[in-house]
Enzyme design. Sequence first.
Site, PDB file in Angstrom:
ATOM      1  N   SER A   1       0.813  -1.225   0.000  1.00 29.18           N
ATOM      2  CA  SER A   1       0.000   0.000   0.000  1.00 29.18           C
ATOM      3  C   SER A   1       0.845   1.274   0.000  1.00 29.18           C
ATOM      4  CB  SER A   1      -0.906   0.009   1.224  1.00 29.18           C
ATOM      5  OG  SER A   1      -1.586   1.247   1.283  1.00 29.18           O
TER       6      SER A   1
ATOM      7  N   THR B   1      -9.346  -1.501   2.441  1.00 28.96           N
ATOM      8  CA  THR B   1      -9.134  -1.980   1.073  1.00 28.96           C
ATOM      9  C   THR B   1      -9.494  -3.464   0.992  1.00 28.96           C
ATOM     10  OG1 THR B   1      -7.605  -1.943  -0.795  1.00 28.96           O
ATOM     11  CG2 THR B   1      -6.628  -2.355   1.373  1.00 28.96           C
TER      12      THR B   1
ATOM     13  N   LYS C   1     -14.094  -4.114   2.181  1.00 22.66           N
ATOM     14  CA  LYS C   1     -14.950  -2.924   1.992  1.00 22.66           C
ATOM     15  C   LYS C   1     -16.423  -3.206   2.297  1.00 22.66           C
ATOM     16  CE  LYS C   1     -12.001  -0.538  -1.299  1.00 22.66           C
ATOM     17  NZ  LYS C   1     -11.869   0.102  -2.615  1.00 22.66           N
TER      18      LYS C   1
ATOM     19  N   ARG D   1     -17.216  -9.154 -17.749  1.00 27.25           N
ATOM     20  CA  ARG D   1     -17.030 -10.539 -18.197  1.00 27.25           C
ATOM     21  C   ARG D   1     -18.240 -11.365 -17.793  1.00 27.25           C
ATOM     22  NH1 ARG D   1     -11.857 -13.309 -15.606  1.00 27.25           N
ATOM     23  NH2 ARG D   1     -13.114 -12.966 -13.749  1.00 27.25           N
ATOM     24  N   THR D   2     -18.665 -11.259 -16.536  1.00 24.34           N
ATOM     25  CA  THR D   2     -19.906 -11.901 -16.098  1.00 24.34           C
ATOM     26  C   THR D   2     -21.030 -10.879 -16.299  1.00 24.34           C
ATOM     27  OG1 THR D   2     -18.588 -13.031 -14.425  1.00 24.34           O
ATOM     28  CG2 THR D   2     -20.989 -13.157 -14.172  1.00 24.34           C
TER      29      THR D   2
ATOM     30  N   MET E   1      -7.819   2.002 -13.576  1.00 22.13           N
ATOM     31  CA  MET E   1      -7.904   2.300 -12.150  1.00 22.13           C
ATOM     32  C   MET E   1      -6.752   1.671 -11.368  1.00 22.13           C
ATOM     33  SD  MET E   1     -12.045   2.270 -11.709  1.00 22.13           S
ATOM     34  CE  MET E   1     -12.020   1.698 -10.058  1.00 22.13           C
TER      35      MET E   1
HETATM   36  P1  NDP Z   1     -13.385  -6.962  -7.476  1.00 26.62           P
HETATM   37  O1  NDP Z   1     -12.685  -8.209  -7.131  1.00 26.62           O
HETATM   38  O2  NDP Z   1     -14.556  -6.517  -6.671  1.00 26.62           O
HETATM   39  O3  NDP Z   1     -13.906  -7.041  -9.006  1.00 26.62           O
HETATM   40  C1  NDP Z   1     -13.061  -7.539 -10.014  1.00 26.62           C
HETATM   41  C2  NDP Z   1     -13.647  -7.230 -11.390  1.00 26.62           C
HETATM   42  O4  NDP Z   1     -12.650  -7.501 -12.370  1.00 26.62           O
HETATM   43  C3  NDP Z   1     -14.867  -8.064 -11.759  1.00 26.62           C
HETATM   44  O5  NDP Z   1     -15.740  -7.268 -12.536  1.00 26.62           O
HETATM   45  C4  NDP Z   1     -14.241  -9.201 -12.593  1.00 26.62           C
HETATM   46  O6  NDP Z   1     -15.127  -9.760 -13.545  1.00 26.62           O
HETATM   47  C5  NDP Z   1     -13.176  -8.426 -13.323  1.00 26.62           C
HETATM   48  N1  NDP Z   1     -12.062  -9.252 -13.817  1.00 26.62           N
HETATM   49  C6  NDP Z   1     -11.086  -9.840 -13.082  1.00 26.62           C
HETATM   50  N2  NDP Z   1     -10.215 -10.482 -13.891  1.00 26.62           N
HETATM   51  C7  NDP Z   1     -10.641 -10.280 -15.160  1.00 26.62           C
HETATM   52  C8  NDP Z   1     -10.162 -10.683 -16.433  1.00 26.62           C
HETATM   53  N3  NDP Z   1      -9.042 -11.414 -16.580  1.00 26.62           N
HETATM   54  N4  NDP Z   1     -10.848 -10.294 -17.524  1.00 26.62           N
HETATM   55  C9  NDP Z   1     -11.959  -9.557 -17.410  1.00 26.62           C
HETATM   56  N5  NDP Z   1     -12.485  -9.151 -16.233  1.00 26.62           N
HETATM   57  C10 NDP Z   1     -11.823  -9.505 -15.111  1.00 26.62           C
HETATM   58  O7  NDP Z   1     -12.216  -5.837  -7.505  1.00 26.62           O
HETATM   59  P2  NDP Z   1     -12.361  -4.281  -7.190  1.00 26.62           P
HETATM   60  O8  NDP Z   1     -13.566  -3.788  -7.903  1.00 26.62           O
HETATM   61  O9  NDP Z   1     -12.245  -4.030  -5.736  1.00 26.62           O
HETATM   62  O10 NDP Z   1     -11.027  -3.661  -7.857  1.00 26.62           O
HETATM   63  C11 NDP Z   1     -10.909  -3.502  -9.269  1.00 26.62           C
HETATM   64  C12 NDP Z   1      -9.639  -2.729  -9.609  1.00 26.62           C
HETATM   65  O11 NDP Z   1      -9.728  -1.367  -9.192  1.00 26.62           O
HETATM   66  C13 NDP Z   1      -8.365  -3.289  -8.965  1.00 26.62           C
HETATM   67  O12 NDP Z   1      -7.348  -3.308  -9.965  1.00 26.62           O
HETATM   68  C14 NDP Z   1      -8.006  -2.255  -7.914  1.00 26.62           C
HETATM   69  O13 NDP Z   1      -6.620  -2.172  -7.706  1.00 26.62           O
HETATM   70  C15 NDP Z   1      -8.523  -0.969  -8.566  1.00 26.62           C
HETATM   71  N6  NDP Z   1      -8.812   0.094  -7.596  1.00 26.62           N
HETATM   72  C16 NDP Z   1      -8.087   1.256  -7.666  1.00 26.62           C
HETATM   73  C17 NDP Z   1      -8.315   2.279  -6.790  1.00 26.62           C
HETATM   74  C18 NDP Z   1      -7.478   3.530  -6.895  1.00 26.62           C
HETATM   75  O14 NDP Z   1      -7.571   4.363  -5.988  1.00 26.62           O
HETATM   76  N7  NDP Z   1      -6.702   3.712  -7.950  1.00 26.62           N
HETATM   77  C19 NDP Z   1      -9.346   2.215  -5.753  1.00 26.62           C
HETATM   78  C20 NDP Z   1     -10.096   0.967  -5.762  1.00 26.62           C
HETATM   79  C21 NDP Z   1      -9.808  -0.052  -6.653  1.00 26.62           C
HETATM   80  P3  NDP Z   1     -16.131 -10.973 -13.131  1.00 26.62           P
HETATM   81  O15 NDP Z   1     -17.296 -10.321 -12.456  1.00 26.62           O
HETATM   82  O16 NDP Z   1     -16.487 -11.592 -14.423  1.00 26.62           O
HETATM   83  O17 NDP Z   1     -15.344 -11.878 -12.225  1.00 26.62           O
END
Ligand code: NDP
Length: 275
Positions: free
Chosen positions: A18, A65, A69, A156-157, A219
């Site tokens: 972090s 984080t 959350k 994806r889903t 992001m």
């Molecule tokens: P979640 O685990 O809640 O969600 C993950 C998402 O990514 C789902 O929609 C999932 O799809 C999708 N996903 C994962 N792998 C793949 C793949 N190979 N191909 C396509 N889709 C994929 O994660 P978060 O929402 O908490 O975090 C998402 C991102 O945001 C992270 O990279 C995190 O670091 C970033 N983030 C950045 C912040 C910042 O301040 N810059 C703040 C908060 C988050 P499915 O539903 O199909 O599984």
Amino acid sequence: MSDKIDRYAVFGNPVEHSKSPFIHACFAEQTGQQLEYTAERVEAGDFENAVARFAENNGKGLNITVPFKQEAWRLATRRSERAERAGAVNTLVINGKNDYYGDNTDGIGLTRDLTNNQKLQLQDKNILIVGAGGAVRGVIEPLLATRPASLTIANRTRQKALQLEHDFSDLGNVRGCGFDEFGSIDYDVIINGTSASLSGELPALPATLIHENTFCYDMMYATEATPFMRWAQLHGAKQVVDGKGMLVEQAAESFRIWRSCEPETAAVIEALARL
Ligand code: NDP
């Protein structure tokens, strides 16, 4: 460690990587605030107790984080409107024993980075956000508040994107879809809100989404360009940016909530990029 100093921390697992301690140390120095901010790894099943222990030990506030959350949302005894709708809390204000105010600053962090730092005008633009996890849920309301022409959520889903369409459609023109339903819209802004970059992967997006005026945002942040950023560059996007600015802006909003003062973010974003 002094008992008197106000304590803050980010709780997560993993959390060792972090950058939040660095960012909040910069804010504290800049604004002359006396506080301590650490990164604390919390084990699954121990979140509620860990918050209580922190509160008893002069803990005044927490950032939350992955993967806590939603648990923080449930633990909060009061919540802001934006946290209420997001279903996730990334900022806790500790007012006393079992008196926790929950907020979500991720969305405002993203929109401030896009509009203030990147100087992007979002009104009347067609925005595509890829992913439908916790982070995306937190940014939809602030994105819709910028009054885009449309906001498409592709996941994806597919079902999860449709759920978000259902949950937010009272706030604006929002549509959920799968990766084979992008339609004929020319997207001005494409935001990768998936966690694919964390594992070095790329969501299966068609290159035809990119044109010479497309602004692409991941992001995720890293010392090097993410797979999504490299893909966008390869296909000729106008501008490609990572999520460092979002990280600093969401932290600044947490700091403002805790300390009632507004830190300056530009210098901290630059310092973070140099780390
Ligand atoms: P979640 O685990 O809640 O969600 C993950 C998402 O990514 C789902 O929609 C999932 O799809 C999708 N996903 C994962 N792998 C793949 C793949 N190979 N191909 C396509 N889709 C994929 O994660 P978060 O929402 O908490 O975090 C998402 C991102 O945001 C992270 O990279 C995190 O670091 C970033 N983030 C950045 C912040 C910042 O301040 N810059 C703040 C908060 C988050 P499915 O539903 O199909 O599984």
